[in-house]
Enzyme design. Structure first.
Site, PDB file in Angstrom:
ATOM      1  N   ASN B  25       0.810  -1.231   0.000  1.00  0.00           N
ATOM      2  CA  ASN B  25       0.000   0.000   0.000  1.00  0.00           C
ATOM      3  C   ASN B  25       0.836   1.270   0.000  1.00  0.00           C
ATOM      4  OD1 ASN B  25       1.077  -0.063   2.540  1.00  0.00           O
ATOM      5  ND2 ASN B  25      -0.822   0.398   3.620  1.00  0.00           N
ATOM      6  N   LYS B  27       4.136   3.915  -1.376  1.00  0.00           N
ATOM      7  CA  LYS B  27       4.660   4.448  -2.621  1.00  0.00           C
ATOM      8  C   LYS B  27       5.872   3.637  -3.063  1.00  0.00           C
ATOM      9  CE  LYS B  27       5.492   8.520  -3.832  1.00  0.00           C
ATOM     10  NZ  LYS B  27       4.945   8.243  -5.173  1.00  0.00           N
ATOM     11  N   LYS B  29       6.134   1.513  -5.978  1.00  0.00           N
ATOM     12  CA  LYS B  29       5.982   0.301  -6.786  1.00  0.00           C
ATOM     13  C   LYS B  29       6.330   0.586  -8.256  1.00  0.00           C
ATOM     14  CE  LYS B  29       1.686  -0.138  -5.264  1.00  0.00           C
ATOM     15  NZ  LYS B  29       1.592   0.847  -4.182  1.00  0.00           N
ATOM     16  N   THR B  30       5.622   1.545  -8.842  1.00  0.00           N
ATOM     17  CA  THR B  30       5.946   1.943 -10.215  1.00  0.00           C
ATOM     18  C   THR B  30       7.298   2.658 -10.231  1.00  0.00           C
ATOM     19  OG1 THR B  30       3.635   2.145 -10.853  1.00  0.00           O
ATOM     20  CG2 THR B  30       5.213   3.441 -12.128  1.00  0.00           C
ATOM     21  N   THR B  31       7.538   3.456  -9.204  1.00  0.00           N
ATOM     22  CA  THR B  31       8.766   4.237  -9.142  1.00  0.00           C
ATOM     23  C   THR B  31       9.995   3.333  -9.143  1.00  0.00           C
ATOM     24  OG1 THR B  31       7.427   5.636  -7.697  1.00  0.00           O
ATOM     25  CG2 THR B  31       9.703   6.279  -8.000  1.00  0.00           C
ATOM     26  N   ARG B  39      18.334   1.726 -14.585  1.00  0.00           N
ATOM     27  CA  ARG B  39      19.548   0.956 -14.307  1.00  0.00           C
ATOM     28  C   ARG B  39      19.807  -0.063 -15.416  1.00  0.00           C
ATOM     29  NH1 ARG B  39      19.399  -0.971  -8.366  1.00  0.00           N
ATOM     30  NH2 ARG B  39      20.669   0.858  -7.943  1.00  0.00           N
ATOM     31  N   PHE B  80      -7.528   6.625 -14.822  1.00  0.00           N
ATOM     32  CA  PHE B  80      -7.768   5.713 -13.716  1.00  0.00           C
ATOM     33  C   PHE B  80      -9.169   5.133 -13.812  1.00  0.00           C
ATOM     34  CE2 PHE B  80      -4.296   8.225 -12.045  1.00  0.00           C
ATOM     35  CZ  PHE B  80      -3.495   7.219 -11.538  1.00  0.00           C
ATOM     36  N   TRP B  82     -11.272   4.243 -11.586  1.00  0.00           N
ATOM     37  CA  TRP B  82     -12.324   4.760 -10.713  1.00  0.00           C
ATOM     38  C   TRP B  82     -12.880   6.100 -11.192  1.00  0.00           C
ATOM     39  CZ3 TRP B  82      -7.557   3.086  -8.995  1.00  0.00           C
ATOM     40  CH2 TRP B  82      -6.589   4.068  -8.795  1.00  0.00           C
ATOM     41  N   GLU B 117       1.012  -1.872 -12.999  1.00  0.00           N
ATOM     42  CA  GLU B 117      -0.339  -1.875 -12.407  1.00  0.00           C
ATOM     43  C   GLU B 117      -1.202  -3.044 -12.872  1.00  0.00           C
ATOM     44  OE1 GLU B 117      -1.764   2.210 -12.695  1.00  0.00           O
ATOM     45  OE2 GLU B 117      -0.602   2.593 -10.898  1.00  0.00           O
TER      46      GLU B 117
END
Lengths: 185, 185
Positions: B25, B27, B29-31, B39, B80, B82, B117
């Site tokens: 939950n 920050k 994940k994508t980053t 890299r 998104f 939602w 995602e």
């Protein structure tokens, strides 16, 4: 004084430079800082990453960074501490990196400064924690500072705005798979 | 059969294309997937990120990626879910993204493919989980695949080699600080 709470932070949306911490025993702490740098640089922000310990390998990020606008990586360390024969050399190197970090943070030349693996420097006691906390409390208001490394000190978590723990759920090392170029470093 | 264990994976170091999962939950994940791309691309690897849902904002990464060698980002979604009025449109979009992903994974043109995602797509039931698991089990042996998003399905964790949970410890939203360009998106 009475405060009516609706839900956390549902009021006005402020903007400020954040103190961001990536900690935990999992992968993704430095990697997410690199991703943040890539994203911020794409938004026209100026980003500096000071690597407190790395410096041994020609890492992929050192070759990619110059291709991005406004993203500098400075490897300050000469290698991993646990390979070092002289702890005093490591300490001096880390203190030198911290002096450079303070100067860069105050320079006004950056929007984001990443202090990569500084948590280890604090964990080893190579830097005085109170000085680092005190300095970060007074950092330029709009500057974002990112601190990475395992075992972030509670005092660092205390002053941080955004803290993520990268928790290892499963690691290929357990299956006998070694660190792979481009993925692990 | 008797097996003598020394320590986890202390034997021969194998190499293989990993299935990597960034979930949780917090920050990053994508980053972290972006950082991994930066890299890997610096190491001469070819990287593709397929974004299953994003596409609304002009994200920093879309402007940075073309500057790196061999890094493509394809936003497949229109925004998104939602915010969508028509779930069938979202479903069709996600299925289209998954078809593209399968094709790219099998093309032999990439060393790393990020399915950004996709965990949400699986969570919403927009993609048949068994098909995705089955396909990933048979992916090209040396290709690394990264899956991001909260609530990774146990079946995905099961087939993964490297799983990191990004756990939120502290978030600026709690202090009334809004999402900031270059940091959050």
């Amino acid at each position: 004084m009475q405060v009516t709470m609706t839900r956390a932070g549902a009021g006005a949306r402020k903007k400020k430079g954040l103190i961001i911490v990536h900690t935990g025993n999992g992968k993704g702490k430095t990697t997410a800082a690199l991703g943040l740098a890539l994203r911020a640089s794409g938004c026209g922000m100026k980003v500096l990453m000071l690597q407190f310990f790395k410096g041994k390998w020609k890492c992929g990020e050192l070759r990619s960074a110059p291709k991005l606008d406004n993203f500098e990586i400075c490897p300050m360390g000469k290698g991993f501490t646990w390979e070092s024969k002289d702890v005093e050399v490591d300490k001096a190197m880390v203190r030198n990196a911290w002096r450079a970090a303070q100067e860069k943070i105050l320079s006004g030349n950056y929007d984001v400064v990443v202090l990569d693996e500084i948590n280890y420097a604090l964990g080893y006691g190579f830097l005085p924690l109170e000085d680092v906390v005190e300095f970060l409390r007074k950092k330029p208001a709009m500057l974002h500072v990112v601190l990475t490394g395992r075992n972030a000190k509670p005092e660092i978590v205390e002053i941080a705005d955004l803290v993520t723990e990268m928790r290892q759920v499963k690691h290929p090392f357990e299956q006998g798979i070694g660190a792979q170029r481009g993925i692990e470093f």
